[in-house]
Design a protein around this motif. Structure first.
Motif, mmCIF file in Angstrom:
data_model
loop_
_atom_site.group_PDB
_atom_site.id
_atom_site.type_symbol
_atom_site.label_atom_id
_atom_site.label_comp_id
_atom_site.label_asym_id
_atom_site.label_seq_id
_atom_site.Cartn_x
_atom_site.Cartn_y
_atom_site.Cartn_z
ATOM 1 N N MET A 85 0.865 -0.983 -0.071
ATOM 2 C CA MET A 85 0.326 0.084 -0.479
ATOM 3 C C MET A 85 1.086 0.714 -0.242
ATOM 4 O O MET A 85 0.570 2.083 -0.657
ATOM 5 N N GLU A 86 2.098 0.577 1.076
ATOM 6 C CA GLU A 86 2.990 2.535 1.297
ATOM 7 C C GLU A 86 3.526 2.847 -0.572
ATOM 8 O O GLU A 86 3.079 4.194 -1.551
ATOM 9 N N ALA A 87 4.140 1.521 -1.124
ATOM 10 C CA ALA A 87 4.417 1.893 -3.150
ATOM 11 C C ALA A 87 3.195 2.457 -3.546
ATOM 12 O O ALA A 87 3.551 3.508 -4.259
ATOM 13 N N GLN A 88 2.349 1.619 -3.669
ATOM 14 C CA GLN A 88 0.922 2.781 -4.361
ATOM 15 C C GLN A 88 0.561 3.886 -4.047
ATOM 16 O O GLN A 88 1.060 4.841 -4.869
ATOM 17 N N ALA A 89 0.726 3.817 -2.983
ATOM 18 C CA ALA A 89 0.963 5.422 -2.594
ATOM 19 C C ALA A 89 1.944 6.614 -2.884
ATOM 20 O O ALA A 89 1.541 7.465 -3.519
ATOM 21 N N SER A 90 2.864 5.557 -3.630
ATOM 22 C CA SER A 90 4.249 7.111 -4.054
ATOM 23 C C SER A 90 4.419 6.807 -5.518
ATOM 24 O O SER A 90 5.048 7.325 -6.294
ATOM 25 N N GLY A 91 2.692 5.516 -6.047
ATOM 26 C CA GLY A 91 2.707 5.088 -7.122
ATOM 27 C C GLY A 91 3.970 4.753 -8.119
ATOM 28 O O GLY A 91 4.452 4.749 -9.495
ATOM 29 N N THR A 92 3.768 3.977 -7.554
ATOM 30 C CA THR A 92 4.914 2.323 -7.746
ATOM 31 C C THR A 92 4.106 1.151 -7.842
ATOM 32 O O THR A 92 3.467 1.014 -7.034
ATOM 33 N N PRO A 93 3.778 0.731 -8.647
ATOM 34 C CA PRO A 93 2.630 -0.865 -9.106
ATOM 35 C C PRO A 93 3.659 -1.939 -8.418
ATOM 36 O O PRO A 93 4.866 -1.785 -7.899
ATOM 37 N N VAL A 94 2.756 -2.488 -8.335
ATOM 38 C CA VAL A 94 3.226 -3.284 -7.124
ATOM 39 C C VAL A 94 3.548 -5.037 -8.402
ATOM 40 O O VAL A 94 2.225 -5.178 -8.310
ATOM 41 N N VAL A 95 4.396 -5.486 -7.564
ATOM 42 C CA VAL A 95 4.138 -7.741 -8.090
ATOM 43 C C VAL A 95 3.883 -7.770 -6.272
ATOM 44 O O VAL A 95 5.141 -7.884 -5.877
ATOM 45 N N ALA A 96 3.365 -8.721 -6.474
ATOM 46 C CA ALA A 96 2.562 -9.809 -5.442
ATOM 47 C C ALA A 96 2.252 -10.634 -4.840
ATOM 48 O O ALA A 96 1.354 -11.177 -6.089
ATOM 49 N N ALA A 97 2.517 -11.306 -3.858
ATOM 50 C CA ALA A 97 1.721 -13.008 -4.193
ATOM 51 C C ALA A 97 0.470 -12.629 -4.606
ATOM 52 O O ALA A 97 0.049 -12.333 -3.022
ATOM 53 N N ARG A 98 -0.104 -13.864 -4.816
ATOM 54 C CA ARG A 98 -1.514 -13.817 -4.503
ATOM 55 C C ARG A 98 -2.099 -14.955 -2.986
ATOM 56 O O ARG A 98 -2.996 -16.128 -2.800
#
Length: 424
Positions: free
Chosen positions: A324-337
Motif C-alpha cells: 500500500m505504501e508503494a502504491q501511494a508513492s505511485g509505484t506498481p506492485v507485483v505481489a503473491a496472491r
C-alpha cells in the motif's frame, strides 16, 4: 493497547519489528487525535528508554521491565508473560496513587503474546478485550516455505484461547475472517473487518526530478529498471524468491539493464543478512543487487519513488502495508496472491498477482511490467488513487466505533462460571 513483543516506536524492517509496529503506532496516533486517551504497553528492551514516553497528546508508550533488556528471542518471551502482566498491574496501581487514575475502559491486544496478557487483565479489571492477531500460527504453517521453521502447537493453543475468549476479534480482510473460522472455529459475528491505512501525506508519488534525485541518492544508474523489496529478511517474506526470479530474468537476457534494491534486516533466530548476500553471489547477480539497512518511513519514500516496481513475494500477509505504501508513492506492485494482498493490490490495475513462488513465474510477471512501459506507468498512476481509499484516520474511526459497541454491550462480571453451572 498491548504490544508486548515489539514496541510501536521500533524501526520496522528487522528483528521483530514490521507491519504490526506501523499498524499499532498509526492507529494509536489517530485514535489519540480523535480524543481517545491511549497507553501502549510494551516490553522494555533498553534502560535508556525510560518508563513513560509521551508520543503526542493523548498517547503514551509505557515500557514495562520483564526479563533482561537484551538477549531474549521472541520464542523465549512466553517465559516473561507473568512478569509483563505484573508490571502492567503495578504501573496502574502507581498511577492511581500518584494521579487518581481511574483505570482503562477497554484493552486492545496485538499478537498472541499480548493477547494472553490482555485476557488476564480483562478479567482482572472487568473491561472488554479486543484482540488483533496480525498473524496466526495455523495460517503461517499452512503457507510456510519448505525451509521455514513451523510455528509451535503451544502458540496455536494460545491463539485458540483468545479466539474463544476475546469480546471482539479485529482483522484486516474478509480472508482473515475465513481463516479464523476455518482454522479456529471462530464465530463469524464476533469478527470485525477493518482495513489498515497508509500515510498518504508522507507516501506520495514523485516527479521525474524526485525519481532522479532518489536514484542519485541510492547510487542507482539513471536509465536502469529498478525492482525493490522492502521488509524483514526472512524466508517467509520471500526475498529469496525475488533474487532467484531476477537471476532467471538475467539468464534469459544477460544484457537486461536491471537493478534490485533489498531494504531490510534479518528477522528470526537463524536469519542473517549474509545468507541473502551469499545467495545473490551464488546466483551471479550480486553486482546487480544493492542491500540497504532498514529505513524510517521518511526515507522509504525515496526507495519507493526510485523503483519501477515493488515486489512483495511473501508466503502470507494479513494485509500488505508495504504494497500500500508503494502504491501511494505511485509505484506498481507485483505481489503473491496470498492473504490480504489481493485486497491491497488491484490486480491488473495497480499491479500484478502471482500464484505461488516459482522463480520462473515471478520472472514472467516482472518482465511483463518491466517491458511494458505504458502499462507500468498507467498502473503507477492508478495506484495512487487506489491507495487514497485507505487512510489511518478512517481505520481509527472504525476501531472507535467497535470500541463503543463493545463498551455498550458490557462485560459479564463472572464470565464462564455461569456457563459452567457455577454460582457467581
Amino acid at each position: 493497547m498491548i504490544s508486548m513483543h515489539t514496541s510501536p516506536l521500533s524501526q520496522p524492517g528487522s528483528g521483530d519489528a514490521g507491519g504490526m509496529n506501523v499498524y499499532v503506532l498509526n492507529t494509536a496516533r489517530h485514535l489519540a487525535r480523535q480524543g481517545i486517551e491511549v497507553d501502549v504497553f510494551t516490553r522494555a528492551t533498553r534502560p535508556s528508554q525510560g518508563e513513560i514516553v509521551e508520543v503526542e497528546r493523548n498517547l503514551r508508550v509505557i515500557n514495562i521491565v520483564a526479563g533482561p533488556y537484551e538477549g531474549l528471542s521472541k520464542e523465549e518471551l512466553p517465559t516473561q508473560l507473568a512478569a509483563f502482566a505484573g508490571g502492567i498491574v503495578q504501573f496502574v496501581k502507581c498511577e492511581r496513587a500518584r494521579s487518581g487514575f481511574e483505570g482503562y475502559d477497554l484493552i486492545h491486544s496485538h499478537y498472541w503474546l499480548s493477547g494472553q496478557v490482555g485476557w488476564l487483565l480483562r478479567d482482572l479489571w472487568e473491561v472488554p478485550l479486543v484482540h488483533t492477531a496480525h498473524t496466526l500460527a495455523s495460517v503461517k504453517n499452512h503457507h510456510r516455505s519448505e525451509t521455514d521453521t513451523p510455528e509451535s502447537e503451544a502458540r496455536r493453543i494460545c491463539e485458540q484461547q483468545l479466539v474463544d475468549n476475546a469480546d471482539v476479534l479485529v482483522v484486516n480482510t474478509s480472508e482473515e475472517t475465513r481463516d479464523l473460522v476455518r482454522h479456529y472455529d471462530a464465530e463469524a459475528d464476533k469478527v470485525a473487518v477493518i482495513a489498515p491505512g497508509t500515510d498518504t501525506d508522507l507516501f506520495t508519488p514523485g516527479t521525474a526530478r524526485n525519481t532522479e534525485q532518489a536514484r542519485r541518492d541510492l547510487g542507482l544508474p539513471m536509465h536502469s529498471k529498478v525492482v525493490a523489496f522492502v521488509g524483514r529478511l526472512q524466508q517467509f517474506k520471500g526475498p529469496q524468491v525475488l533474487l532467484r526470479a531476477v537471476a532467471a530474468l538475467l539468464e534469459r537476457d544477460p544484457d537486461r539493464n536491471l537493478r534490485v534494491i533489498i531494504c531490510g534486516g534479518p528477522s528470526g533466530a537463524a536469519a542473517t543478512a549474509e545468507q541473502y548476500f551469499d545467495l545473490a553471489r551464488s546466483l551471479g547477480i550480486s553486482h546487480r543487487v544493492r542491500f540497504l539497512d532498514p529505513r524510517p518511513p521518511q526515507e522509504l519514500v525515496t526507495i519507493y519513488q526510485a523503483a519501477d516496481i515493488v515486489a512483495v513475494p511473501s508466503y502470507n500477509e494479513s494485509f500488505g502495508l508495504v504494497a500500500m505504501e508503494a502504491q501511494a508513492s505511485g509505484t506498481p506492485v507485483v505481489a503473491a496472491r496470498v492473504g490480504g494482498l489481493p485486497v491491497a493490490v488491484a490486480e491488473g490495475e495497480t499491479g500484478l498477482l502471482v500464484d505461488g513462488h516459482d522463480p520462473e513465474d515471478w520472472a514472467d510477471a516482472l518482465a511483463q511490467l518491466l517491458d511494458d512501459d505504458d502499462s507500468r506507468i498507467r498502473m503507477g498512476q492508478d495506484a495512487v488513487a487506489h491507495a487514497a481509499n485507505f487512510s489511518w484516520s478512517v481505520t481509527a474511526s472504525k476501531l472507535a466505533e467497535i470500541y463503543s459497541e463493545v463498551l455498550t454491550a458490557g462485560v459479564p462480571a463472572c464470565r464462564g462460571r455461569e456457563a459452567a453451572g457455577l454460582e457467581p
